[in-house]
Scaffold this motif. Structure first.
Motif, PDB file in Angstrom:
ATOM      1  N   ILE A   1     -26.203  41.353 -28.171  1.00 39.74           N
ATOM      2  CA  ILE A   1     -25.807  42.352 -27.232  1.00 39.74           C
ATOM      3  C   ILE A   1     -26.448  41.845 -25.638  1.00 39.74           C
ATOM      4  N   VAL A   2     -25.703  41.593 -24.777  1.00 38.35           N
ATOM      5  CA  VAL A   2     -26.296  41.294 -23.471  1.00 38.35           C
ATOM      6  C   VAL A   2     -25.868  42.492 -22.577  1.00 38.35           C
ATOM      7  N   THR A   3     -26.883  43.046 -22.012  1.00 44.83           N
ATOM      8  CA  THR A   3     -26.740  44.006 -20.979  1.00 44.83           C
ATOM      9  C   THR A   3     -26.901  43.265 -19.441  1.00 44.83           C
ATOM     10  N   VAL A   4     -25.716  43.265 -18.584  1.00 42.97           N
ATOM     11  CA  VAL A   4     -25.661  42.662 -17.300  1.00 42.97           C
ATOM     12  C   VAL A   4     -25.734  43.490 -16.151  1.00 42.97           C
ATOM     13  N   TYR A   5     -26.604  43.112 -15.386  1.00 39.46           N
ATOM     14  CA  TYR A   5     -26.650  43.926 -14.098  1.00 39.46           C
ATOM     15  C   TYR A   5     -26.184  43.012 -13.057  1.00 39.46           C
ATOM     16  N   ALA A   6     -25.320  43.484 -12.006  1.00 37.79           N
ATOM     17  CA  ALA A   6     -24.753  42.568 -10.775  1.00 37.79           C
ATOM     18  C   ALA A   6     -25.066  43.257  -9.748  1.00 37.79           C
ATOM     19  N   ALA A   7     -24.973  42.164  -8.688  1.00 35.72           N
ATOM     20  CA  ALA A   7     -25.302  42.408  -7.397  1.00 35.72           C
ATOM     21  C   ALA A   7     -24.703  41.635  -6.298  1.00 35.72           C
ATOM     22  N   GLU A   8     -24.275  41.863  -5.391  1.00 33.87           N
ATOM     23  CA  GLU A   8     -23.686  41.219  -4.346  1.00 33.87           C
ATOM     24  C   GLU A   8     -24.679  40.881  -3.413  1.00 33.87           C
TER      25      GLU A   8
ATOM     26  N   ASP B   1     -16.155  29.957 -14.835  1.00 35.18           N
ATOM     27  CA  ASP B   1     -15.235  30.371 -15.986  1.00 35.18           C
ATOM     28  C   ASP B   1     -15.268  29.147 -16.783  1.00 35.18           C
ATOM     29  N   VAL B   2     -15.269  27.851 -16.503  1.00 36.17           N
ATOM     30  CA  VAL B   2     -15.577  26.697 -17.320  1.00 36.17           C
ATOM     31  C   VAL B   2     -16.726  26.309 -17.617  1.00 36.17           C
ATOM     32  N   LYS B   3     -17.769  26.476 -16.916  1.00 35.46           N
ATOM     33  CA  LYS B   3     -19.211  26.272 -17.207  1.00 35.46           C
ATOM     34  C   LYS B   3     -20.038  26.953 -18.010  1.00 35.46           C
ATOM     35  N   LEU B   4     -19.646  28.462 -17.867  1.00 35.00           N
ATOM     36  CA  LEU B   4     -20.342  29.461 -18.668  1.00 35.00           C
ATOM     37  C   LEU B   4     -20.219  29.376 -20.096  1.00 35.00           C
ATOM     38  N   VAL B   5     -20.987  29.605 -20.995  1.00 34.25           N
ATOM     39  CA  VAL B   5     -21.057  29.594 -22.307  1.00 34.25           C
ATOM     40  C   VAL B   5     -19.538  30.181 -22.585  1.00 34.25           C
ATOM     41  N   LYS B   6     -18.924  30.169 -23.546  1.00 30.42           N
ATOM     42  CA  LYS B   6     -17.709  30.885 -24.113  1.00 30.42           C
ATOM     43  C   LYS B   6     -17.884  32.431 -24.274  1.00 30.42           C
ATOM     44  N   GLY B   7     -18.908  32.765 -24.688  1.00 27.16           N
ATOM     45  CA  GLY B   7     -19.203  34.104 -25.180  1.00 27.16           C
ATOM     46  C   GLY B   7     -19.492  35.070 -24.044  1.00 27.16           C
ATOM     47  N   GLN B   8     -19.972  34.243 -22.836  1.00 27.65           N
ATOM     48  CA  GLN B   8     -20.295  35.158 -21.539  1.00 27.65           C
ATOM     49  C   GLN B   8     -19.152  35.077 -20.579  1.00 27.65           C
ATOM     50  N   ARG B   9     -17.945  34.530 -20.880  1.00 27.36           N
ATOM     51  CA  ARG B   9     -16.777  34.550 -19.955  1.00 27.36           C
ATOM     52  C   ARG B   9     -16.281  35.713 -19.788  1.00 27.36           C
ATOM     53  N   PRO B  10     -16.447  36.952 -20.642  1.00 29.34           N
ATOM     54  CA  PRO B  10     -15.825  38.232 -20.475  1.00 29.34           C
ATOM     55  C   PRO B  10     -16.760  38.726 -19.280  1.00 29.34           C
ATOM     56  N   ILE B  11     -18.018  38.512 -19.194  1.00 26.48           N
ATOM     57  CA  ILE B  11     -18.848  39.020 -18.176  1.00 26.48           C
ATOM     58  C   ILE B  11     -18.059  38.468 -16.722  1.00 26.48           C
ATOM     59  N   LEU B  12     -17.582  37.465 -16.433  1.00 29.83           N
ATOM     60  CA  LEU B  12     -17.051  37.020 -15.200  1.00 29.83           C
ATOM     61  C   LEU B  12     -15.542  37.813 -15.169  1.00 29.83           C
ATOM     62  N   ALA B  13     -14.922  37.733 -16.220  1.00 24.54           N
ATOM     63  CA  ALA B  13     -13.620  38.964 -15.913  1.00 24.54           C
ATOM     64  C   ALA B  13     -13.993  40.247 -15.440  1.00 24.54           C
ATOM     65  N   ARG B  14     -15.003  40.696 -16.028  1.00 19.80           N
ATOM     66  CA  ARG B  14     -15.431  42.161 -15.635  1.00 19.80           C
ATOM     67  C   ARG B  14     -15.854  42.221 -14.197  1.00 19.80           C
TER      68      ARG B  14
ATOM     69  N   PHE C   1     -22.117  43.176 -23.423  1.00 15.11           N
ATOM     70  CA  PHE C   1     -21.394  42.296 -23.839  1.00 15.11           C
ATOM     71  C   PHE C   1     -21.792  41.949 -25.195  1.00 15.11           C
ATOM     72  N   LYS C   2     -20.864  41.951 -26.145  1.00 16.59           N
ATOM     73  CA  LYS C   2     -21.357  41.501 -27.665  1.00 16.59           C
ATOM     74  C   LYS C   2     -21.086  39.882 -27.590  1.00 16.59           C
ATOM     75  N   GLN C   3     -22.023  38.906 -28.072  1.00 12.84           N
ATOM     76  CA  GLN C   3     -21.869  37.629 -27.942  1.00 12.84           C
ATOM     77  C   GLN C   3     -21.327  37.016 -29.633  1.00 12.84           C
ATOM     78  N   PRO C   4     -20.798  36.070 -29.637  1.00 18.75           N
ATOM     79  CA  PRO C   4     -20.161  35.590 -30.810  1.00 18.75           C
ATOM     80  C   PRO C   4     -21.287  35.581 -32.008  1.00 18.75           C
ATOM     81  N   SER C   5     -22.721  35.247 -31.526  1.00 18.43           N
ATOM     82  CA  SER C   5     -23.653  35.615 -32.417  1.00 18.43           C
ATOM     83  C   SER C   5     -24.445  36.685 -32.953  1.00 18.43           C
ATOM     84  N   GLY C   6     -23.687  37.828 -32.298  1.00 21.33           N
ATOM     85  CA  GLY C   6     -23.865  39.223 -32.511  1.00 21.33           C
ATOM     86  C   GLY C   6     -24.833  39.888 -31.527  1.00 21.33           C
TER      87      GLY C   6
END
Length: 173
Positions: free
Chosen positions: A86-93, A135-148, A79-84
């Motif tokens: 790139i955050v690679t995110v690994y998810a797990a339940e 979705d409200v608490k997370l910094v705006k640039g990381q909100r697409p991570i939650l959408a994904r 995910f590209k952040q507004p600063s430029g």
């Protein structure tokens, strides 16, 4: 070249069927008193010759004060952040009952230009939040991570609230 970081987004479905995520609140004087658009996934910067997943695990431990749960992780995306950055995110339940322990610290001249260096925690809080709250608490640039994540969970046959989908969901839209 863009700065790269890697992080872990843990999620669970609580007893009421609500999808929750584990996020952290940055420490230090800049973030004191800030809540909305101030939280983050636990993450950290990595270099060209580092394994992003290994960095994500290390950063989770440093920022949350505990080892990340031993569960199956999958890459959620880059995910590209507004600063430029790139955050690679690994998810797990996980079903783990996590509780924030504490984080590593960093030194900062504070107040600015005072000559006084103080030590601050990198993270001062971490906890589970329902997706809608996160979705409200997370910094705006990381909100697409939650959408994904929402899309990923939905694709497994569960709605974004964590309950089974009905055959009529979205009908008439």
């Amino acid at each position: 070249m863009a700065v790269t970081s890697a992080g872990i987004l843990l999620y669970r479905i609580d007893g009421a069927g609500v999808l929750e995520v584990w996020i952290v609140h940055p420490g230090g004087p800049y973030w004191t008193g800030k809540d909305e658009a101030a939280w983050s996934i636990p993450k950290g910067v990595y270099g060209d010759h580092e394994d992003p997943f290994a960095v994500a695990l290390r950063e989770f431990e440093e920022e949350c004060g505990m080892t990340a749960p031993s569960v199956d992780y999958e890459m959620l995306g880059r995910f590209k952040q507004p600063s430029g950055k790139i955050v690679t995110v690994y998810a797990a339940e996980t079903a783990a009952d996590l509780a924030f322990v504490g984080s590593n610290t960093f030194d900062l001249e504070w107040p600015p230009r005072s000559g006084k260096v103080q030590s601050f925690p990198e993270v001062d809080d971490a906890r589970w939040f329902p997706l809608a709250v996160a979705d409200v608490k997370l910094v705006k640039g990381q909100r697409p991570i939650l959408a994904r994540l929402r899309e990923r969970v939905h694709a497994t046959g569960r709605s974004s609230a964590g309950t089974p989908r009905s055959g009529t969901e979205g009908a008439g839209r």
